[in-house]
Design an enzyme around this catalytic site. Structure first.
Site, mmCIF file in Angstrom:
data_model
loop_
_atom_site.group_PDB
_atom_site.id
_atom_site.type_symbol
_atom_site.label_atom_id
_atom_site.label_comp_id
_atom_site.label_asym_id
_atom_site.label_seq_id
_atom_site.Cartn_x
_atom_site.Cartn_y
_atom_site.Cartn_z
ATOM 1 N N ASP A 1 34.237 60.631 -26.628
ATOM 2 C CA ASP A 1 33.536 59.946 -25.536
ATOM 3 C C ASP A 1 32.901 60.969 -24.608
ATOM 4 O OD1 ASP A 1 33.392 57.244 -23.807
ATOM 5 O OD2 ASP A 1 33.849 58.917 -22.460
ATOM 6 N N TYR B 1 27.928 64.190 -18.015
ATOM 7 C CA TYR B 1 28.963 65.220 -18.218
ATOM 8 C C TYR B 1 28.330 66.578 -18.550
ATOM 9 C CZ TYR B 1 32.117 61.158 -18.833
ATOM 10 O OH TYR B 1 32.803 59.980 -18.683
ATOM 11 N N LYS C 1 26.583 57.846 -22.697
ATOM 12 C CA LYS C 1 26.318 56.845 -21.648
ATOM 13 C C LYS C 1 25.021 57.133 -20.902
ATOM 14 C CE LYS C 1 31.330 56.863 -20.934
ATOM 15 N NZ LYS C 1 31.725 58.276 -20.937
ATOM 16 N N HIS D 1 26.531 53.428 -17.787
ATOM 17 C CA HIS D 1 27.689 54.117 -17.191
ATOM 18 C C HIS D 1 28.264 53.376 -15.975
ATOM 19 C CE1 HIS D 1 29.415 58.457 -17.077
ATOM 20 N NE2 HIS D 1 30.299 57.614 -16.603
HETATM 21 P P1 NAD Z 1 42.778 61.383 -18.055
HETATM 22 O O1 NAD Z 1 43.524 60.279 -17.405
HETATM 23 O O2 NAD Z 1 42.508 61.338 -19.493
HETATM 24 O O3 NAD Z 1 43.568 62.714 -17.670
HETATM 25 C C1 NAD Z 1 43.159 63.959 -18.145
HETATM 26 C C2 NAD Z 1 44.015 65.040 -17.500
HETATM 27 O O4 NAD Z 1 45.393 64.754 -17.736
HETATM 28 C C3 NAD Z 1 43.775 66.408 -18.130
HETATM 29 O O5 NAD Z 1 42.718 67.062 -17.483
HETATM 30 C C4 NAD Z 1 45.104 67.095 -17.897
HETATM 31 O O6 NAD Z 1 45.179 67.587 -16.588
HETATM 32 C C5 NAD Z 1 46.088 65.958 -18.024
HETATM 33 N N1 NAD Z 1 46.664 65.827 -19.383
HETATM 34 C C6 NAD Z 1 46.024 65.476 -20.528
HETATM 35 N N2 NAD Z 1 46.888 65.443 -21.563
HETATM 36 C C7 NAD Z 1 48.099 65.790 -21.045
HETATM 37 C C8 NAD Z 1 49.386 65.936 -21.613
HETATM 38 N N3 NAD Z 1 49.616 65.694 -22.901
HETATM 39 N N4 NAD Z 1 50.404 66.294 -20.782
HETATM 40 C C9 NAD Z 1 50.196 66.524 -19.479
HETATM 41 N N5 NAD Z 1 48.996 66.402 -18.880
HETATM 42 C C10 NAD Z 1 47.952 66.031 -19.663
HETATM 43 O O7 NAD Z 1 41.470 61.595 -17.168
HETATM 44 P P2 NAD Z 1 39.899 61.515 -17.325
HETATM 45 O O8 NAD Z 1 39.346 62.726 -17.924
HETATM 46 O O9 NAD Z 1 39.416 61.130 -15.974
HETATM 47 O O10 NAD Z 1 39.623 60.247 -18.282
HETATM 48 C C11 NAD Z 1 39.532 60.340 -19.682
HETATM 49 C C12 NAD Z 1 38.113 60.152 -20.154
HETATM 50 O O11 NAD Z 1 37.591 58.910 -19.717
HETATM 51 C C13 NAD Z 1 37.114 61.159 -19.562
HETATM 52 O O12 NAD Z 1 37.241 62.439 -20.122
HETATM 53 C C14 NAD Z 1 35.817 60.480 -19.859
HETATM 54 O O13 NAD Z 1 35.482 60.633 -21.228
HETATM 55 C C15 NAD Z 1 36.184 59.029 -19.532
HETATM 56 N N6 NAD Z 1 35.829 58.658 -18.143
HETATM 57 C C16 NAD Z 1 34.867 57.716 -17.956
HETATM 58 C C17 NAD Z 1 34.505 57.325 -16.671
HETATM 59 C C18 NAD Z 1 33.459 56.262 -16.503
HETATM 60 O O14 NAD Z 1 32.991 56.059 -15.380
HETATM 61 N N7 NAD Z 1 33.061 55.577 -17.549
HETATM 62 C C19 NAD Z 1 35.119 57.896 -15.557
HETATM 63 C C20 NAD Z 1 36.108 58.858 -15.759
HETATM 64 C C21 NAD Z 1 36.468 59.208 -17.046
#
Ligand code: NAD
Length: 274
Positions: free
Chosen positions: A46, A51, A76, A107
């Site tokens: 994704d 990004y 997106k 988005h």
């Molecule tokens: P997430 O909830 O996936 O958290 C990611 C963070 O959690 C990492 O940076 C790391 O610090 C921690 N983490 C990951 N794996 C771990 C593990 N096994 N143990 C401990 N800590 C761990 O946060 P995110 O990146 O905000 O969301 C995931 C994805 O969703 C994004 O990368 C993006 O692709 C999407 N997203 C979309 C929108 C939207 O508006 N559509 C907004 C935010 C994110």
């Protein structure tokens, strides 16, 4: 390990239920993370124009030993391009080095600009033109979704929204499901913060199943039928977040995690964000 599940859409296409998120990764981090993810078995990635790492994903797809048709790529449409979705997707495709993506999402609705219905009409044309296989939205609330359906008759296959144990969005999710719109959870791990991994129930379930808190939270999404895209650029965590297909949470365990809902939003409110 059991096979990874797929979710089938109302348009007949399907996608893996678990994928890799790459928000806040640089081009090079995204390239390495995607290659590592593909190596451990992920098939869905994704990204988004905003990004600024689509080039990294494109390079990973090109370098990967897994054929393109076995990968599932989402990108997106950013908020400033609602009136020219074709140009925006063509730019994304160039960066991704692809002829088509599997899923293209609006988005954010940015209702103050009031261009999201126009953007949706653009996505409908892009699907017809074969530049994206499926079309969906992100951060859409019920009035936004209702307008798309009323004004075009075309229902998004998916709505990607913020969902994690501290913000469960039960009502919005139920409305989506009732309209055959699958829900995809963003920030599914609450960005690794907010004490989500320290919650007693999460820790207790980790002990019971011999899993880490992150794996318990990912399983919680999967067991509710949510599509989930945890982000990491750390190889060991990318691997850890995929080792979730050999156990399931019981209904009463899901119910206990449901009590963690605090309505705590980590991202912007979709009705206000522009
Ligand atoms: P997430 O909830 O996936 O958290 C990611 C963070 O959690 C990492 O940076 C790391 O610090 C921690 N983490 C990951 N794996 C771990 C593990 N096994 N143990 C401990 N800590 C761990 O946060 P995110 O990146 O905000 O969301 C995931 C994805 O969703 C994004 O990368 C993006 O692709 C999407 N997203 C979309 C929108 C939207 O508006 N559509 C907004 C935010 C994110």
């Amino acid at each position: 390990m059991s096979a990874q599940p797929r979710i089938t859409f109302h348009d007949g296409k399907s996608m893996p239920q678990l994928g890799l998120g790459v928000w806040q990764a640089s081009v090079e981090e995204a390239r390495r993370a995607a290659l590592k993810a593909i190596e451990v078995g992920y098939r869905s990635i994704d990204t988004a124009a905003i990004y600024r790492n689509e080039e990294g994903i494109g390079q990973a797809i090109k370098d990967s030993p897994v054929p393109r048709d076995q990968l599932y790529i989402t990108t997106k449409l950013w908020n400033d391009a609602h009136l020219d979705a074709r140009k925006a997707l063509e730019t994304s495709l160039r960066k991704l080095q692809l002829d088509a993506v599997d899923l293209y999402l609006i988005h954010w609705p940015t209702p103050a600009k009031d261009n999201y219905v126009q953007a949706w009409k653009g996505l409908i044309e892009l699907q017809k033109a074969g530049l994206t296989r499926s079309i969906g939205v992100s951060n859409f609330h019920v009035p936004h979704l209702q307008r798309l359906i009323d004004e075009t008759g075309v229902v998004p296959v998916l709505n990607q929204i913020e969902v994690h144990p501290l913000l469960q969005q039960q009502e919005l999710r139920a409305w989506n499901v009732a309209h055959k719109i699958h829900v995809e959870s963003w920030s599914p791990l609450a960005q690794g913060g907010e004490g989500v991994f320290d919650q007693e129930i999460i820790r207790a379930l980790g002990k019971k199943y011999g899993k880490t808190p992150a794996q318990i939270v990912i399983r919680w999404h999967l067991d509710q039928g949510l599509i989930v895209i945890p982000k990491s650029v750390t190889p060991s965590r990318i691997e850890e977040n995929f080792q979730v297909f050999d156990f399931r949470l019981e209904p009463d365990e899901l119910a206990r995690i449901a009590t963690l809902d605090k309505g705590k939003r980590l991202g912007p409110h979709p009705d206000q964000f522009s």
